[in-house]
Design an enzyme around this catalytic site. Structure first.
Site, PDB file in Angstrom:
ATOM      1  N   GLU A  68       0.803  -1.243   0.000  1.00  9.44           N
ATOM      2  CA  GLU A  68       0.000   0.000   0.000  1.00  9.44           C
ATOM      3  C   GLU A  68       0.828   1.282   0.000  1.00  9.44           C
ATOM      4  O   GLU A  68       0.590   2.173   0.810  1.00  9.44           O
ATOM      5  CB  GLU A  68      -0.950  -0.005   1.207  1.00  9.44           C
ATOM      6  CG  GLU A  68      -1.900  -1.194   1.208  1.00  9.44           C
ATOM      7  CD  GLU A  68      -2.884  -1.180   2.375  1.00  9.44           C
ATOM      8  OE1 GLU A  68      -2.765  -0.328   3.270  1.00  9.44           O
ATOM      9  OE2 GLU A  68      -3.792  -2.041   2.379  1.00  9.44           O
ATOM     10  N   ASN A  82       2.114  -5.271  -3.122  1.00 11.68           N
ATOM     11  CA  ASN A  82       0.706  -5.575  -2.845  1.00 11.68           C
ATOM     12  C   ASN A  82      -0.072  -4.286  -2.581  1.00 11.68           C
ATOM     13  O   ASN A  82       0.428  -3.395  -1.881  1.00 11.68           O
ATOM     14  CB  ASN A  82       0.660  -6.481  -1.599  1.00 11.68           C
ATOM     15  CG  ASN A  82      -0.693  -7.104  -1.317  1.00 11.68           C
ATOM     16  OD1 ASN A  82      -1.266  -7.765  -2.185  1.00 11.68           O
ATOM     17  ND2 ASN A  82      -1.206  -6.916  -0.103  1.00 11.68           N
ATOM     18  N   HIS A  85     -10.523  -6.248  -2.137  1.00 16.00           N
ATOM     19  CA  HIS A  85     -11.585  -6.053  -1.138  1.00 16.00           C
ATOM     20  C   HIS A  85     -12.732  -5.315  -1.840  1.00 16.00           C
ATOM     21  O   HIS A  85     -12.620  -4.134  -2.134  1.00 16.00           O
ATOM     22  CB  HIS A  85     -11.070  -5.207   0.034  1.00 16.00           C
ATOM     23  CG  HIS A  85     -10.003  -5.871   0.829  1.00 16.00           C
ATOM     24  ND1 HIS A  85     -10.237  -6.995   1.598  1.00 16.00           N
ATOM     25  CD2 HIS A  85      -8.687  -5.594   0.982  1.00 16.00           C
ATOM     26  CE1 HIS A  85      -9.110  -7.364   2.194  1.00 16.00           C
ATOM     27  NE2 HIS A  85      -8.153  -6.539   1.832  1.00 16.00           N
ATOM     28  N   GLU A 109      -6.198 -10.823  -1.051  1.00 14.71           N
ATOM     29  CA  GLU A 109      -7.012 -10.578   0.152  1.00 14.71           C
ATOM     30  C   GLU A 109      -8.489 -10.516  -0.195  1.00 14.71           C
ATOM     31  O   GLU A 109      -9.242  -9.685   0.318  1.00 14.71           O
ATOM     32  CB  GLU A 109      -6.584  -9.261   0.828  1.00 14.71           C
ATOM     33  CG  GLU A 109      -5.107  -9.209   1.178  1.00 14.71           C
ATOM     34  CD  GLU A 109      -4.676  -7.937   1.887  1.00 14.71           C
ATOM     35  OE1 GLU A 109      -5.543  -7.174   2.375  1.00 14.71           O
ATOM     36  OE2 GLU A 109      -3.464  -7.699   1.969  1.00 14.71           O
ATOM     37  N   ASP A 129     -12.234 -10.450  -0.531  1.00 12.48           N
ATOM     38  CA  ASP A 129     -13.531 -10.577   0.141  1.00 12.48           C
ATOM     39  C   ASP A 129     -14.518  -9.663  -0.581  1.00 12.48           C
ATOM     40  O   ASP A 129     -14.132  -8.653  -1.166  1.00 12.48           O
ATOM     41  CB  ASP A 129     -13.480 -10.336   1.664  1.00 12.48           C
ATOM     42  CG  ASP A 129     -12.829  -9.048   2.105  1.00 12.48           C
ATOM     43  OD1 ASP A 129     -12.682  -8.120   1.291  1.00 12.48           O
ATOM     44  OD2 ASP A 129     -12.466  -8.955   3.300  1.00 12.48           O
TER      45      ASP A 129
HETATM   46  C1  XIL Z   1      -6.412  -6.230   8.374  1.00 10.48           C
HETATM   47  C2  XIL Z   1      -6.730  -7.387   9.296  1.00 10.48           C
HETATM   48  O1  XIL Z   1      -7.629  -8.252   8.631  1.00 10.48           O
HETATM   49  C3  XIL Z   1      -7.321  -6.871  10.578  1.00 10.48           C
HETATM   50  O2  XIL Z   1      -7.460  -7.930  11.526  1.00 10.48           O
HETATM   51  C4  XIL Z   1      -6.451  -5.772  11.184  1.00 10.48           C
HETATM   52  O3  XIL Z   1      -7.092  -5.220  12.312  1.00 10.48           O
HETATM   53  C5  XIL Z   1      -6.174  -4.689  10.172  1.00 10.48           C
HETATM   54  O4  XIL Z   1      -5.588  -5.271   9.013  1.00 10.48           O
HETATM   55  N1  XIL Z   1      -4.991  -4.570   3.759  1.00 10.48           N
HETATM   56  C6  XIL Z   1      -4.006  -5.429   4.212  1.00 10.48           C
HETATM   57  C7  XIL Z   1      -4.275  -6.301   5.381  1.00 10.48           C
HETATM   58  O5  XIL Z   1      -2.944  -5.524   3.589  1.00 10.48           O
HETATM   59  O6  XIL Z   1      -3.126  -6.505   6.160  1.00 10.48           O
HETATM   60  C8  XIL Z   1      -5.395  -5.761   6.244  1.00 10.48           C
HETATM   61  O7  XIL Z   1      -5.685  -6.726   7.249  1.00 10.48           O
HETATM   62  C9  XIL Z   1      -6.607  -5.443   5.411  1.00 10.48           C
HETATM   63  C10 XIL Z   1      -6.287  -4.389   4.379  1.00 10.48           C
END
Ligand code: XIL
Length: 302
Positions: free
Chosen positions: A127, A170, A206, A235, A237
């Site tokens: 990020e 990422n 996401h 990641e 969802d």
């Molecule tokens: C999130 C986790 O799922 C949570 O448990 C934590 O509180 C915050 O981080 N981008 C990412 C992940 O790269 O590491 C994040 O994970 C979600 C967004």
């Protein structure tokens, strides 16, 4: 094939999930994990605040639990993440430039050394770009004190420590073709042209109604792959429910399968019960570990 992992393997891909160490003692959680998934990403346990909460004191016990579980089940392990502005201890943000450079390289070195030979891919930098139309870097201690070169430096350090791990950049909101993904694309192209070590790009994915699966998702994955890197959905969802959610999941799977260098898909959790997105039901299993329509859609699309 009757599990996500075996169906993905038949297509030459892994199917992974984020895992939290504190749930591994729950039999339904671990049973679902072991039955369905062939890769894991520690959800929080490898982040800087977890692994180096005070300078040069490293704590790996929670991450080791996940790594040991993955290894005993023959699952791939994605390392997440080495350099990120978030979940960063305040001692790091307080350092001056010269100390920060030393601390960043030491963190990468110590953490990667500990897991050397056990990691399929590391999210070396997470990020680093801003949302919106500027294509600019995000303000962070690394960006603000070390300048644009910090990403390159992190990747070069990482390559020297564990040459067998794939090294990924990422990010989120880079899933479709837009100003932010264009900026990442330009960086990756530059790295490849100058021989800066990078092997993969992770697309967090996401999604929700405000940020749906982009119509140019596959085209975006493909243009990165064409630069000579692997791409991974890291990641995933998708908020929602029922058929709409299932269709969106199917579209993500289709996009990955259509891109030869899309090597795998990771969902950001096993069950809705523990999703980080408190206001939704974004995963493949409900809070009782029953497979949702989204699960069936993924399985039949794989
Ligand atoms: C999130 C986790 O799922 C949570 O448990 C934590 O509180 C915050 O981080 N981008 C990412 C992940 O790269 O590491 C994040 O994970 C979600 C967004």
């Amino acid at each position: 094939d009757d599990t996500l992992g075996s169906a993905a393997a038949a297509k030459g891909r892994y199917f992974g999930t984020a895992v939290a160490a504190n749930h591994l003692g729950e039999s339904a959680y671990t049973g679902t994990l072991d039955r369905e998934f062939t890769a894991v990403t520690p959800e929080n346990e490898m982040k800087w605040d977890a692994t180096e909460p005070t300078r040069n004191t490293f704590t790996f016990s929670a991450a080791d639990q996940i790594a040991g579980h993955a290894q005993s089940k023959g699952m791939k392990l994605r390392g997440h993440t080495l350099v990120w502005h978030s979940q960063l201890p305040s001692w790091v943000s307080g350092l001056g430039a010269s100390d920060l450079r030393t601390a960043m390289n030491n963190h990468i070195t110590q953490v990667m050394q500990h897991y050397k030979g056990k990691i399929y891919a590391w999210d070396v930098v997470n990020e680093a770009f801003q949302d919106g139309t500027s294509g600019a870097r995000r303000s962070s201690p690394f960006q603000d004190k070390l300048g644009n070169g910090f990403i390159e430096e992190a990747f070069r350090t990482a390559r020297a420590v564990d040459p067998d791990a794939k090294l990924c950049y990422n990010d989120y909101n880079t899933d479709g073709i837009n100003a932010k993904s264009n900026a990442v694309y330009t960086m990756v192209k530059d790295f490849k042209s100058r021989g800066v070590p990078i092997d993969c790009v992770g697309f967090q994915s996401h999604f929700n109604s405000a940020s749906p699966v982009p119509s140019d998702y596959q085209a975006n994955l493909q243009r990165f792959a064409d630069l000579g890197v692997d791409v991974q959905i890291t990641e995933l969802d998708i908020e929602g429910s029922g058929t709409a959610q299932a269709d969106n999941y199917a579209n993500v799977v289709k996009a990955c399968l259509a891109v030869t260098r899309c090597t795998g898909i990771t969902v950001w959790g096993i069950t809705d019960k523990y999703s980080w997105r408190a206001s939704g039901t974004p995963l493949l299993f409900d809070s009782n570990y029953a497979a949702k329509p989204a699960y069936t859609a993924v399985l039949t699309t794989l």
